[in-house]
Write a protein that holds these residues in place. Structure first.
Motif, short mmCIF file in Angstrom:
data_model
loop_
_atom_site.label_atom_id
_atom_site.label_comp_id
_atom_site.label_asym_id
_atom_site.label_seq_id
_atom_site.Cartn_x
_atom_site.Cartn_y
_atom_site.Cartn_z
N GLY B 187 -5.17 4.40 8.17
CA GLY B 187 -5.32 2.95 8.10
C GLY B 187 -4.51 2.31 6.99
O GLY B 187 -4.70 1.14 6.66
N ARG B 188 -3.58 3.08 6.39
CA ARG B 188 -2.71 2.48 5.38
C ARG B 188 -1.62 1.68 6.08
O ARG B 188 -1.04 2.16 7.08
CB ARG B 188 -2.08 3.56 4.51
N LEU B 189 -1.37 0.51 5.55
CA LEU B 189 -0.39 -0.38 6.17
C LEU B 189 0.93 -0.32 5.40
O LEU B 189 0.94 -0.36 4.17
CB LEU B 189 -0.94 -1.81 6.15
N TYR B 190 2.02 -0.18 6.12
CA TYR B 190 3.35 -0.21 5.52
C TYR B 190 4.06 -1.45 6.02
O TYR B 190 4.14 -1.69 7.23
CB TYR B 190 4.14 1.03 5.89
N VAL B 191 4.57 -2.23 5.09
CA VAL B 191 5.18 -3.50 5.45
C VAL B 191 6.63 -3.52 4.99
O VAL B 191 6.95 -3.16 3.86
CB VAL B 191 4.44 -4.68 4.78
N LEU B 192 7.49 -3.92 5.91
CA LEU B 192 8.88 -4.19 5.54
C LEU B 192 8.98 -5.70 5.41
O LEU B 192 8.75 -6.43 6.37
CB LEU B 192 9.81 -3.67 6.63
N ALA B 193 9.26 -6.18 4.20
CA ALA B 193 9.26 -7.62 3.97
C ALA B 193 10.65 -8.09 3.57
O ALA B 193 11.39 -7.37 2.91
CB ALA B 193 8.25 -7.98 2.89
N THR B 194 11.00 -9.29 4.00
CA THR B 194 12.29 -9.87 3.64
C THR B 194 12.35 -10.08 2.13
O THR B 194 11.35 -10.41 1.50
CB THR B 194 12.44 -11.24 4.35
N TYR B 203 -0.07 -0.79 1.59
CA TYR B 203 -1.42 -1.31 1.36
C TYR B 203 -2.42 -0.24 1.77
O TYR B 203 -2.29 0.37 2.82
CB TYR B 203 -1.68 -2.55 2.20
N GLU B 204 -3.44 -0.05 0.94
CA GLU B 204 -4.53 0.86 1.34
C GLU B 204 -5.34 0.19 2.44
O GLU B 204 -5.21 -1.00 2.67
CB GLU B 204 -5.41 1.18 0.13
N ASN B 205 -6.24 0.96 3.06
CA ASN B 205 -6.95 0.36 4.19
C ASN B 205 -8.02 -0.65 3.77
O ASN B 205 -8.60 -1.32 4.60
CB ASN B 205 -7.53 1.43 5.12
N ASP B 206 -8.25 -0.77 2.45
CA ASP B 206 -9.14 -1.85 2.02
C ASP B 206 -8.36 -3.11 1.67
O ASP B 206 -8.92 -4.09 1.18
CB ASP B 206 -9.98 -1.40 0.82
N GLY B 207 -7.08 -3.11 1.92
CA GLY B 207 -6.30 -4.32 1.72
C GLY B 207 -5.62 -4.43 0.37
O GLY B 207 -4.94 -5.43 0.10
N THR B 208 -5.79 -3.43 -0.50
CA THR B 208 -5.14 -3.52 -1.82
C THR B 208 -3.73 -2.97 -1.76
O THR B 208 -3.45 -1.99 -1.08
CB THR B 208 -5.92 -2.74 -2.88
N PHE B 209 -2.86 -3.63 -2.49
CA PHE B 209 -1.45 -3.24 -2.55
C PHE B 209 -1.31 -2.09 -3.55
O PHE B 209 -1.80 -2.17 -4.67
CB PHE B 209 -0.62 -4.44 -2.98
N THR B 210 -0.66 -1.00 -3.14
CA THR B 210 -0.57 0.15 -4.06
C THR B 210 0.85 0.56 -4.39
O THR B 210 1.06 1.62 -4.94
CB THR B 210 -1.30 1.38 -3.47
N GLY B 211 1.82 -0.24 -4.04
CA GLY B 211 3.18 0.09 -4.48
C GLY B 211 4.16 0.19 -3.33
O GLY B 211 3.88 -0.23 -2.22
N TYR B 212 5.30 0.75 -3.67
CA TYR B 212 6.40 0.82 -2.71
C TYR B 212 6.74 2.27 -2.42
O TYR B 212 6.56 3.13 -3.28
CB TYR B 212 7.64 0.15 -3.28
N ILE B 213 7.23 2.54 -1.23
CA ILE B 213 7.78 3.88 -0.98
C ILE B 213 9.13 3.77 -0.30
O ILE B 213 9.44 2.80 0.39
CB ILE B 213 6.84 4.79 -0.15
N GLY B 214 9.94 4.79 -0.53
CA GLY B 214 11.21 4.90 0.18
C GLY B 214 12.30 3.97 -0.31
O GLY B 214 13.19 3.61 0.45
N ALA B 215 12.27 3.61 -1.59
CA ALA B 215 13.32 2.74 -2.10
C ALA B 215 14.64 3.49 -2.08
O ALA B 215 14.69 4.69 -2.31
CB ALA B 215 13.01 2.29 -3.52
N ASN B 216 15.69 2.77 -1.78
CA ASN B 216 17.01 3.37 -1.84
C ASN B 216 17.41 3.53 -3.29
O ASN B 216 17.13 2.68 -4.11
CB ASN B 216 18.02 2.44 -1.17
#
Lengths: 231, 510
Positions: B187-194, B203-216
């Motif tokens: 239930g973790r959400l991954y968002v690609l944002a402009t 985002y964890e499944n409780d809606g909290t933002f926990t950071g970024y992954i896969g930065a170039n």
């Protein structure tokens, strides 16, 4: 004993007819390549000054070199060479080696004559052809060997290939030294100068041919114009 | 002698120059692109025409869905597509709605039009960009211009709202503009944002933002750095671009929880040397673990001309992963689909630009349903559904069988593939592997040579050589012995002859 051995040989030399003499000399000059590549300092000096070499032998070596280059592309096992057989053009392949070779010889001759080089063009050409001999005698069997090895055993193959190239480069260096009677430092400098000179020659050739094609195009259009007017 | 030699060499030179102009390019247009609809690249990177791996099953658009009669609003600029079971979800961005379409056996039927949700303010969408549906049919919607990602249950009651993180790592002066979303099994959400270039927002499944992954990784050019650092004024420096990592274009989460991502921001020269990495597979900590065992990296077309926008390298608009780590990408520049296997070997390529069925104007989304592929076109406002042909299915089945350990069955299938396409490298390799297992080394060598599989050829050849040596050992010994003994004998006879001559000489002199 030694002198007698020599005389017995010389009697065969002045044997029957001119052709045999020529063939004999040709054979001797071919065989002399083995001496040159193993004793380069001595060998190159005698090649030029004692007339132990011949242009015919030099041509043979150059032709063999080109032939082996092509043979290598065709017959080496695919594990060791990446040659797109369907795209290979034999003449293109040979030309791409022959042209630089000749241009470099000419450039070297042109540069060294200006700076007390003793070698004539004939000598330089002959010496450089003789310097290709290790490539011939190593790479030819290696084509066969490549078909008896697996991909993992390839290091043996590549070491010998590199060895042949290094040997050739060494011979070129020593050869030029002996032909021009230069020291090693001067030879090295003139190697670099030769490459620059070859660049200049290629540039001039390019300009010449492009002008030639322009001139040709002019006459063609001139002819067309006349034909057009006449009709 | 000399003159003759030189004239001969000159003639040879001229010949070689004239021969250099002869070229044999087939099935290529002047701009270097393939003219065939389906093709593959051979070992040398040349285009080889191939049978079609896919055919068009059906095209879904506003007319087939009956949208004109229903509401008189045609699909407009759709941006996102998602498939869950037999339902297709299409984000109809231009109309701020989501269409749920059920698709079965070539028949598409409009099931539901989602234009608002219950329990959120505002209830309607503003430029929705993407949709995700999890296994319990909870719906995630990237509602871009409302700066939120909504999570609803299947009856559209809002369960969670993911908004702009208050975290310091997120630039608070810029808006949160989600464009693509995906959700893992936990239930973790991954968002690609402009405007976010630090990778995917997590985002964890409780809606909290926990950071970024896969930065170039940020690439700094030494010369650029020195120039900017020492030769620019402060104003110039502020006005010039800063060194920022590239952004992603799209993403897909496979069944193992790895994120397949595509990026379209790279320099052309980085492609063939594989520093651009337009396709990536990210693990949990954001490292690229895509396997590339082929001669060419997975970059789509290997040839391109770069004079205009139409003719650049492939820009992968979307990616989807089938069974067995086979992945498919869609190129929006020339409207082509490329399939790769788990080793990064191209399975097939097809598609082109145009208005016929099976061609695209601007492909933007790609999904799969089993082995069927669904391509969303934002200009044609349609979904094209492709079904594998016999040829395409054989390739999948053979790959499947091999991975399941049914090597002989796999070889059988590859042989069928070979009958349909004699230029198919993978088929030769597959058959070769089976022959090697059956200890038919000579045949295996032949197949591996056709497939340019060096290591495998070496393995087969090693066995072949061993058997050959064992069979011919006496001949080998005989020949070696001859080579050693014959010169010895010759030397001895020569010496004897010489001694005889010397002896007679001596007699004469005496």
């Amino acid at each position: 004993m030694n002198t007698e051995k020599f005389t017995s040989k010389s009697t065969t030399k002045t044997g029957p007819g001119r052709t045999t003499t020529w063939l004999n000399r040709y054979g001797q000059s071919l065989k002399y390549a083995l001496h040159v590549i193993t004793h380069p300092f001595d060998g190159f000096w005698d090649l030029i000054h004692e007339k132990k070499g011949s242009i015919a032998a030099a041509n043979t070596f150059l032709a063999l070199f080109l032939l082996i280059r092509v043979l290598k592309l065709i017959a080496t096992n695919f594990q060791f060479i990446m040659a797109p057989i369907q795209h290979i053009n034999v003449f293109e392949e040979m030309g791409s080696l022959l042209l630089p070779f000749l241009v470099l010889c000419v450039a070297n001759w042109a540069m060294t004559t200006l700076f007390e080089g003793k070698g004539r063009f004939r000598d330089i050409y002959m010496g450089m052809c003789y310097a290709l001999v290790p490539y011939i005698i190593i790479q030819l069997p290696m084509i066969l060997v490549s078909n008896m090895l697996t991909f993992e055993e390839g290091s043996f193959y590549s070491v010998l290939l590199n060895f042949s190239v290094i040997w050739c480069v060494f011979l070129v260096f020593v050869g030029l030294m002996e032909i021009h009677d230069y020291g090693p430092g001067k030879t090295f400098i003139f190697l670099i100068v030769t490459v620059v000179g070859a660049g200049v020659i290629l540039f001039l050739m390019l300009v010449f041919f492009s002008l030639l094609s322009d001139a040709f195009a002019f006459f063609v259009s001139f002819y067309r114009e006349i034909v057009f007017r006449l009709n | 002698m000399m003159k003759k030699a030189v004239s001969f060499l000159l003639a040879l030179m001229l010949l070689s120059v004239s021969a250099a102009f002869a070229d044999d390019s087939n099935s290529m247009k002047e701009d270097g692109f393939s003219t065939s609809y389906s093709y593959n690249y051979d070992y040398w990177g040349d285009v080889q025409m191939s049978p079609d791996p896919y055919r068009v099953e059906t095209v879904i658009d506003s007319t087939t869905l009956g949208l004109e009669n229903l509401e008189n609003t045609r699909i407009s600029k759709p941006q996102g597509i998602f498939v869950r079971n037999s339902d297709i979800y299409v984000v109809d961005t231009g109309n701020s709605r989501i269409l749920q379409i059920s698709y079965r056996n070539g028949n598409a039927e409009l099931k539901r039009i989602i234009r608002e949700v219950n329990g959120a303010e505002p209830a309607t969408f503003k430029t929705p960009m993407d949709v995700f549906v999890d296994e319990e049919e909870n719906i995630y919607i990237a509602d871009q211009d409302n700066n939120r990602v909504l999570m609803t249950d299947k009856d559209l009651n809002v369960l969670k709202t993911f908004v702009k993180p208050t975290d310091a790592t997120f630039n608070q002066s810029s808006a949160f503009l989600p464009t693509k979303i995906t959700v893992d099994v936990a239930g973790r959400l991954y968002v690609l944002a402009t405007n976010v270039n630090k990778g995917f927002m997590k985002y964890e499944n409780d809606g909290t933002f926990t950071g970024y992954i896969g930065a170039n990784a940020v690439k700094v050019n030494m010369a650029d750095y020195i120039w900017k650092r020492y030769f620019m004024s402060r104003e110039q420096r502020a006005a010039s671009e800063s060194f920022v990592p590239t952004e992603y274009e799209n993403m897909y989460m496979d069944d193992k929880g790895f994120i397949y991502a595509t990026t379209t921001v790279f320099s052309e020269y980085e492609l063939l040397s594989d520093t651009a990495k337009p396709i990536r597979r990210l693990n949990g900590i954001g490292n690229d673990i895509l396997i590339k065992n082929d001669r060419y990296p997975p970059i789509g077309d290997l040839d391109w001309k770069s004079e205009s926008l139409q003719y650049g390298p492939c820009k992968m608009a979307d990616i989807t992963a089938l069974k067995n780590e086979i992945y498919v990408v869609v190129d929006r520049v020339r409207g082509r689909l490329f399939g790769y296997d788990s080793q990064g070997v191209m399975l097939w390529a097809f598609g082109t630009k145009g208005s016929m069925d099976g061609t695209f104007n601007r492909a933007i989304g790609l999904e799969h349903m089993g082995y069927d592929l669904l391509v969303l076109d934002e200009m044609k406002n349609s979904i094209t559904i492709f079904t594998p042909t016999e040829y395409g299915q054989l390739i999948y089945d053979a790959t499947d069988a091999y991975l399941n350990g049914e090597y002989d069955y796999s070889a059988e299938l590859w042989e069928n593939v070979m009958k349909l396409n004699a230029n198919y490298t993978l088929a030769f390799r597959g058959i070769g592997r089976s022959k090697l297992r059956q200890e038919k080394y000579e045949e295996a060598m032949d197949y591996f040579e056709r497939a340019h599989a060096r290591e495998e050829y070496g393995r087969a050849f090693k066995q072949y050589r061993k058997i050959w040596v064992e069979k011919n050992i006496w001949w080998i010994i005989l020949i070696l012995a001859l080579i050693l003994i014959v010169p010895l004998l010759i030397g001895r006879s020569k010496r004897m002859k010489w001694e005889v001559i010397m002896h007679e000489h001596g007699k004469v002199h005496k």
